[in-house]
Design an enzyme around this catalytic site. Structure first.
Site, PDB file in Angstrom:
ATOM      1  N   PHE A 146       0.869  -1.165   0.000  1.00  0.00           N
ATOM      2  CA  PHE A 146       0.000   0.000   0.000  1.00  0.00           C
ATOM      3  C   PHE A 146       0.908   1.217   0.000  1.00  0.00           C
ATOM      4  O   PHE A 146       1.856   1.294   0.789  1.00  0.00           O
ATOM      5  CB  PHE A 146      -0.892  -0.007   1.252  1.00  0.00           C
TER       6      PHE A 146
ATOM      7  N   TYR B 194      -9.758  -0.122  11.540  1.00  0.00           N
ATOM      8  CA  TYR B 194     -11.076   0.164  10.954  1.00  0.00           C
ATOM      9  C   TYR B 194     -11.480  -0.833   9.882  1.00  0.00           C
ATOM     10  O   TYR B 194     -12.510  -0.662   9.255  1.00  0.00           O
ATOM     11  CB  TYR B 194     -11.161   1.601  10.420  1.00  0.00           C
TER      12      TYR B 194
ATOM     13  N   ARG C  12     -12.574  -5.685  -5.817  1.00  0.00           N
ATOM     14  CA  ARG C  12     -12.066  -6.224  -4.561  1.00  0.00           C
ATOM     15  C   ARG C  12     -13.228  -6.532  -3.623  1.00  0.00           C
ATOM     16  O   ARG C  12     -14.087  -5.680  -3.394  1.00  0.00           O
ATOM     17  CB  ARG C  12     -11.117  -5.201  -3.934  1.00  0.00           C
TER      18      ARG C  12
END
Lengths: 409, 409
Positions: free
Chosen positions: B135, B229, B378
């Site tokens: 990422f 999260y 995704r």
């Protein structure tokens, strides 16, 4: 009714900000003994709860997160919250829009600002000057920033700052208001001195923003940081903010270049390219619950001028000092907050040998200030919700407490 | 009922985690067309709302902040929340207590971990190896950490990592699960390789924590970070966490030594002295609203084992791949997620030429996944609240959407 209580009543009657108090959740008289109905003088540590916040937070949790879920990043404006809320804070600190982003803690923003400041400074400059009397985190973070950028850290008192500036000075980190004494430092002249030496000025506004005019744009401050949970009432640990002056934004080079500060965050590119403007002060995913609570909290400023706040703040602290002089046993406490208005923030700090115990008793009687090691009683005055009656009552309870402790009660 | 729908029904009936779904706020059938009642497959971006959160947040706002105000730092346990909540996350990632603190964003924690890792590494080591496919924020922050510590950054694919390790390697930053493909990297063997080279291993657990066993203690990971999260359902932008292995805590030297990490935070001392243990990973004042929402969210894990979650996760992704193969037109989508269980996280990524438009249509029909540039659909599977019926329905809607777009609907 005493003469001071009568004066307080008159002052409250003439207070143009009196109506703002209703926008906050405050104690009712019945919460405490009737002679000391909830006086909250700790808004310089944690601001009181604005009444609009609970409903807004509930909507954020139940509807925006619970129902819209991931769609809220666009549909509920989550993604743009850091700069949108920054623009809400901007007028309170004298900044035009597009220069402030909200997010991260004050400490993290001090780090971004100081490393950024060193990188903005010219070649051959390798010294960071920092206020030695500052709130400790600024000094600790400054030390880390110095270490990581190959600079030397030079801690001095604010009064010594002009004398130590020179060709080696890269950046200067100063607190606008001292957290302990409440002393207001001269931002315009210190900033000018820093600039005259060719260095970059970084200001910490934690104890001034929301309490008095700052004038960031007007006085040419380069970078500034501040918290939002004191006079901005954003809630416990609400995100801090970073001001990056428009003129230096293109050259601002953050040490925390997270994906939120990328020119194209969802491009998921391997190479970092900073966003234009203040957005390059962003880092990672913003903490939406805390951030949107802050946004709701800022509604209390609608129609309120920071100049009116400052005028009331000085009147409150003047009146408190007068009441303390009248009610406290002579010589028992001594103000370490400057007399001169130009040198006073929105708090009064009283030196008192047994300050820790005295503050405990005050709190037990509903007068909430705080104790700062080793011998300071600290009282913060948030003009949006503190009235002159509160001030008189707090001083009276303080006087009674000190007399009882001395066996004269 | 199709054979796959019947299978889904049977699998759901035998699902030992089925009861956990009731602890979340999820769509009811009436929110969407009956054939695609709210299937949320984006929990790997933002986890659904645990039902206990709204009430807890309301209490934090109205009572803890609104009534107790400053007293809540002690009385409501605000001050100790970062380490207390860290200890709640610990068993989910295979860590004993006292090694995790919650706070700041993932990006900020990557920075702490990487600079800390370089400082933990031996002399003469000046290279940071980073997963080039990671990422992006990890790569950007790694570049900054390298620049500030005088290291060189070496981006390679995870497969290349063992081959580039050597006497110059200071630290290696790897993602446990690739955010795009869903590939699970071999944490035990890569960590062992890093250690064999004398370097420090830093893992990013954003896409694995809460979805599969991590085994931080067991596998000797030095430092780790993760967000809360996604599979931990902490809410939008909920604070991230930092794991500092007990054995290296005494030498962990944070680049963000804020006052919350001081041995005596309220001593207000000019000299920095780090706290013992994981606390030295703290920085500034914690964002209490976001943090305590996370704490409430973690209640859903009571009585749930991460091994059971992993077993269901693999069953869900297996079943999804099977359903997609049955329902999607041949050759229209191609999984880029590894077949082998040992190499698969808790998501399935499908390559699809018109992925952006397809995802828009899926979302309009209540099947929420996300699109990752340039051509990836995704789908994340959170075993706590996704069932096999959801999986069958999502694959069926995907198949229908692809057929309609091809004019075969």
């Amino acid at each position: 009714m005493s003469e001071l209580a009568a004066r307080a009543e008159k002052l409250d009657a003439g207070d143009e900000l009196a109506g703002v108090r209703g926008k906050f959740v405050l104690d009712t008289v019945s919460d405490h003994a009737a002679d000391a109905a909830g006086v909250y003088l700790d808004g310089n540590s944690l601001g009181a709860l604005p009444a609009a916040v609970p409903g807004r937070v509930e909507d954020v949790v139940r509807r925006q997160w619970g129902e819209l879920r991931i769609r809220s990043w666009d549909e509920s404006g989550w993604w743009t919250a850091p700069e949108r809320i920054g623009d809400r804070i901007a007028p309170l600190v004298g900044a035009a829009a597009g220069q402030i982003v909200v997010g991260d803690s004050t400490s993290v923003n001090v780090f971004k600002a100081l490393v950024g400041a060193v990188r903005l400074s010219g070649p051959g400059r390798d010294e960071i000057v920092v206020d030695a009397t500052t709130f400790p985190t600024d000094g600790y973070i400054a030390e880390s920033a110095a270490r990581l950028t190959g600079c030397t850290l030079r801690p001095v008192t604010p009064a010594e700052v002009p004398g130590v500036l020179g060709g080696r000075t890269a950046a200067v980190l100063l607190n606008h208001v001292d957290y302990r004494t409440g002393r207001l430092h001269d931002l315009p002249s210190l900033t000018a001195a820093v600039h005259a030496a060719g260095a970059v000025a970084v200001w910490d506004l934690c104890h001034s923003a929301g309490a008095l005019p700052v004038g960031l744009d007007e006085h040419g401050v380069d970078l500034a940081v501040g918290c939002t949970y004191k006079y901005l009432n954003g809630g416990p640990g609400a995100p801090a903010y970073l001001y990056v002056r428009r003129e230096v934004q293109d050259r601002f080079d953050s040490p925390l270049p997270g994906w939120n500060s990328h020119a194209e965050p969802f491009g998921m590119r391997a190479a970092y390219e900073p966003a234009a403007g203040a957005l390059r002060g962003r880092v990672g995913t913003p903490d939406i619950l805390s951030m949107l609570a802050l946004e709701a909290a800022l509604d209390v400023w609608d129609g309120v001028s920071i100049e009116a706040v400052r005028a009331k703040s000085l009147a409150l602290t003047d009146f408190f000092l007068e009441c303390v002089a009248a009610y406290a046993p002579a010589g028992r406490v001594e103000s370490v907050t400057p007399e001169a208005h130009a040198e006073r923030g929105s708090q009064v700090a009283l030196r008192c040998d047994d300050a820790g115990d005295v503050m405990k008793e005050l709190i037990a009687r509903g007068v909430v200030g705080d104790f700062r090691h080793p011998d300071v009683l600290r009282f913060g005055f948030t003009p949006l919700y503190v009235g002159f009656g509160d001030v008189e009552r707090a001083a009276r309870v303080l006087g009674e407490t000190l007399r009882v402790r001395a066996g004269n009660g």
